[in-house]
Write an enzyme that holds these catalytic residues in place. Structure first.
Site, PDB file in Angstrom:
ATOM      1  N   LYS A  34       0.725  -1.287   0.094  1.00 31.68           N
ATOM      2  CA  LYS A  34       0.083  -0.010  -0.260  1.00 31.68           C
ATOM      3  C   LYS A  34       0.840   1.286  -0.120  1.00 31.68           C
ATOM      4  CE  LYS A  34      -4.025  -2.037   2.340  1.00 31.68           C
ATOM      5  NZ  LYS A  34      -4.977  -1.858   3.419  1.00 31.68           N
ATOM      6  N   TYR A  73     -12.205  -2.172  -3.467  1.00 34.12           N
ATOM      7  CA  TYR A  73     -12.896  -2.087  -2.320  1.00 34.12           C
ATOM      8  C   TYR A  73     -14.293  -2.054  -2.311  1.00 34.12           C
ATOM      9  CZ  TYR A  73      -8.099  -1.766   0.063  1.00 34.12           C
ATOM     10  OH  TYR A  73      -6.901  -1.973   0.503  1.00 34.12           O
ATOM     11  N   PHE A 110     -15.994   4.086   6.280  1.00 32.75           N
ATOM     12  CA  PHE A 110     -14.536   4.492   6.214  1.00 32.75           C
ATOM     13  C   PHE A 110     -13.979   4.342   4.609  1.00 32.75           C
ATOM     14  CE2 PHE A 110     -14.753  -0.213   7.488  1.00 32.75           C
ATOM     15  CZ  PHE A 110     -14.100  -0.719   6.354  1.00 32.75           C
ATOM     16  N   ARG A 135      -2.102 -14.814   4.175  1.00 30.42           N
ATOM     17  CA  ARG A 135      -2.986 -14.038   5.056  1.00 30.42           C
ATOM     18  C   ARG A 135      -2.383 -14.146   6.474  1.00 30.42           C
ATOM     19  NH1 ARG A 135      -6.819 -10.115   3.640  1.00 30.42           N
ATOM     20  NH2 ARG A 135      -7.343 -10.029   5.724  1.00 30.42           N
ATOM     21  N   THR A 185      -6.135  -7.734  10.411  1.00 29.89           N
ATOM     22  CA  THR A 185      -6.454  -6.323   9.674  1.00 29.89           C
ATOM     23  C   THR A 185      -5.978  -5.057  10.571  1.00 29.89           C
ATOM     24  OG1 THR A 185      -8.348  -7.277   8.517  1.00 29.89           O
ATOM     25  CG2 THR A 185      -8.387  -4.725   8.451  1.00 29.89           C
ATOM     26  N   ARG A 189       1.964  -6.849   9.473  1.00 32.58           N
ATOM     27  CA  ARG A 189       1.429  -5.490   9.838  1.00 32.58           C
ATOM     28  C   ARG A 189       1.750  -5.490  11.616  1.00 32.58           C
ATOM     29  NH1 ARG A 189      -4.569  -7.294   7.225  1.00 32.58           N
ATOM     30  NH2 ARG A 189      -4.380  -5.647   5.310  1.00 32.58           N
ATOM     31  N   ASN A 226      -2.203   0.042   7.372  1.00 32.92           N
ATOM     32  CA  ASN A 226      -1.871  -1.238   7.709  1.00 32.92           C
ATOM     33  C   ASN A 226      -0.770  -1.872   6.482  1.00 32.92           C
ATOM     34  OD1 ASN A 226      -3.752  -1.824   5.956  1.00 32.92           O
ATOM     35  ND2 ASN A 226      -4.855  -2.903   7.273  1.00 32.92           N
ATOM     36  N   HIS A 265      -1.873  -5.244   1.571  1.00 30.87           N
ATOM     37  CA  HIS A 265      -3.155  -5.888   1.290  1.00 30.87           C
ATOM     38  C   HIS A 265      -3.095  -7.388   0.716  1.00 30.87           C
ATOM     39  CE1 HIS A 265      -7.047  -6.743  -0.559  1.00 30.87           C
ATOM     40  NE2 HIS A 265      -6.505  -7.154  -1.614  1.00 30.87           N
ATOM     41  N   GLU A 272      -9.263  -9.914  -8.108  1.00 28.40           N
ATOM     42  CA  GLU A 272      -8.273  -9.062  -7.933  1.00 28.40           C
ATOM     43  C   GLU A 272      -7.048  -8.996  -8.667  1.00 28.40           C
ATOM     44  OE1 GLU A 272      -7.446  -8.972  -3.746  1.00 28.40           O
ATOM     45  OE2 GLU A 272      -9.516  -8.767  -3.081  1.00 28.40           O
TER      46      GLU A 272
HETATM   47  P1  IDP Z   1      -8.069  -6.725   5.029  1.00 29.93           P
HETATM   48  O1  IDP Z   1      -7.214  -5.656   4.209  1.00 29.93           O
HETATM   49  O2  IDP Z   1      -7.354  -7.493   6.091  1.00 29.93           O
HETATM   50  O3  IDP Z   1      -8.575  -7.602   3.900  1.00 29.93           O
HETATM   51  P2  IDP Z   1     -10.879  -5.714   4.967  1.00 29.93           P
HETATM   52  O4  IDP Z   1     -11.839  -5.885   6.396  1.00 29.93           O
HETATM   53  O5  IDP Z   1     -10.908  -5.822   3.543  1.00 29.93           O
HETATM   54  O6  IDP Z   1      -9.561  -6.099   5.642  1.00 29.93           O
HETATM   55  O7  IDP Z   1     -10.664  -3.941   4.987  1.00 29.93           O
HETATM   56  C1  IDP Z   1      -9.870  -3.385   3.859  1.00 29.93           C
HETATM   57  C2  IDP Z   1      -8.992  -2.372   4.344  1.00 29.93           C
HETATM   58  O8  IDP Z   1      -9.865  -1.205   5.011  1.00 29.93           O
HETATM   59  C3  IDP Z   1      -8.349  -2.723   5.595  1.00 29.93           C
HETATM   60  O9  IDP Z   1      -6.923  -3.265   5.274  1.00 29.93           O
HETATM   61  C4  IDP Z   1      -8.206  -1.330   6.367  1.00 29.93           C
HETATM   62  O10 IDP Z   1      -7.148  -0.271   5.976  1.00 29.93           O
HETATM   63  C5  IDP Z   1      -9.383  -0.686   6.015  1.00 29.93           C
HETATM   64  N1  IDP Z   1     -10.397  -0.696   7.208  1.00 29.93           N
HETATM   65  C6  IDP Z   1     -11.163  -1.855   7.499  1.00 29.93           C
HETATM   66  N2  IDP Z   1     -11.968  -1.624   8.439  1.00 29.93           N
HETATM   67  C7  IDP Z   1     -11.592  -0.231   8.906  1.00 29.93           C
HETATM   68  C8  IDP Z   1     -12.328   0.650   9.829  1.00 29.93           C
HETATM   69  O11 IDP Z   1     -12.919   0.292  10.673  1.00 29.93           O
HETATM   70  N3  IDP Z   1     -11.784   1.988   9.904  1.00 29.93           N
HETATM   71  C9  IDP Z   1     -11.025   2.243   8.917  1.00 29.93           C
HETATM   72  N4  IDP Z   1     -10.447   1.412   8.031  1.00 29.93           N
HETATM   73  C10 IDP Z   1     -10.630   0.352   7.948  1.00 29.93           C
END
Ligand code: IDP
Length: 155
Positions: free
Chosen positions: A13, A53, A61, A89, A95, A106, A116, A119, A132
């Site tokens: 990222k 996304y 968010f 993963r 996450t 992470r 974080n 991805h 993807e």
């Molecule tokens: P992942 O990246 O671990 O697959 P996802 O739930 O698909 O997690 O979320 C995508 C991205 O959205 C996360 O990596 C994170 O950067 C962001 N994100 C997820 N939940 C939140 C939140 O509650 N607040 C702000 N950003 C979030």
């Protein structure tokens, strides 16, 4: 073992790119024994980010996430290996970096949910990799080759 192993989509990222962590992150997957079959430096368009996304479009968010992921260069990649999606993963960690175990990417390099560093396709979402990978790569951008480490990695 069959030569065609599972392919999984990973992306460095913009925060990790700016922090000089590209090599470190790629190195983690190399060291694990995964095979790199595609990679590029690019910057996501608004449309690509919204598609990537899409599952989060109703979340509060979402706009911040799209703004962040389009804010600078990223490194989309495809890694190949046995059970690659689940392994990757595990390697990237939870996450929320606050929940990510030390030793995960992470857990070692991030502190904030919205920054974080990496991805990876969700191993619980069956179509995630195909979808993807297709968003970022044409078929001819993924390279088929003999991986000399295979003999020493797989029984
Ligand atoms: P992942 O990246 O671990 O697959 P996802 O739930 O698909 O997690 O979320 C995508 C991205 O959205 C996360 O990596 C994170 O950067 C962001 N994100 C997820 N939940 C939140 C939140 O509650 N607040 C702000 N950003 C979030």
């Amino acid at each position: 073992m069959s030569e065609q192993r599972e392919r999984t989509f990973v992306m460095v990222k913009p925060d990790a790119f700016q922090r000089g962590l590209v090599g470190e992150i790629i190195g983690r997957f190399e060291d694990r024994g995964l095979k790199l079959v595609g990679a590029k430096v690019t910057r996501l368009s608004q449309k690509q980010a919204e598609d990537h996304y899409g599952e989060h479009e109703d979340k509060p968010f979402f706009d911040d996430l799209v703004e962040f992921i389009t804010s600078g260069p990223v490194v989309p990649m495809v890694w190949e290996g046995e059970d690659a999606t689940r392994q990757v993963r595990q390697m990237i960690g939870a996450t929320d970096p606050a929940e990510a175990a030390p030793g995960t990417i992470r857990g070692d390099y991030a502190v904030d949910l919205g920054r974080n560093v990496v991805h990876a396709a969700d191993h619980e979402d069956e179509g995630a990799n195909e979808r993807e990978i297709a968003l970022f790569f044409d078929d001819d951008e993924l390279v088929e080759y003999d991986f000399h480490e295979s003999t020493w990695l797989y029984d």
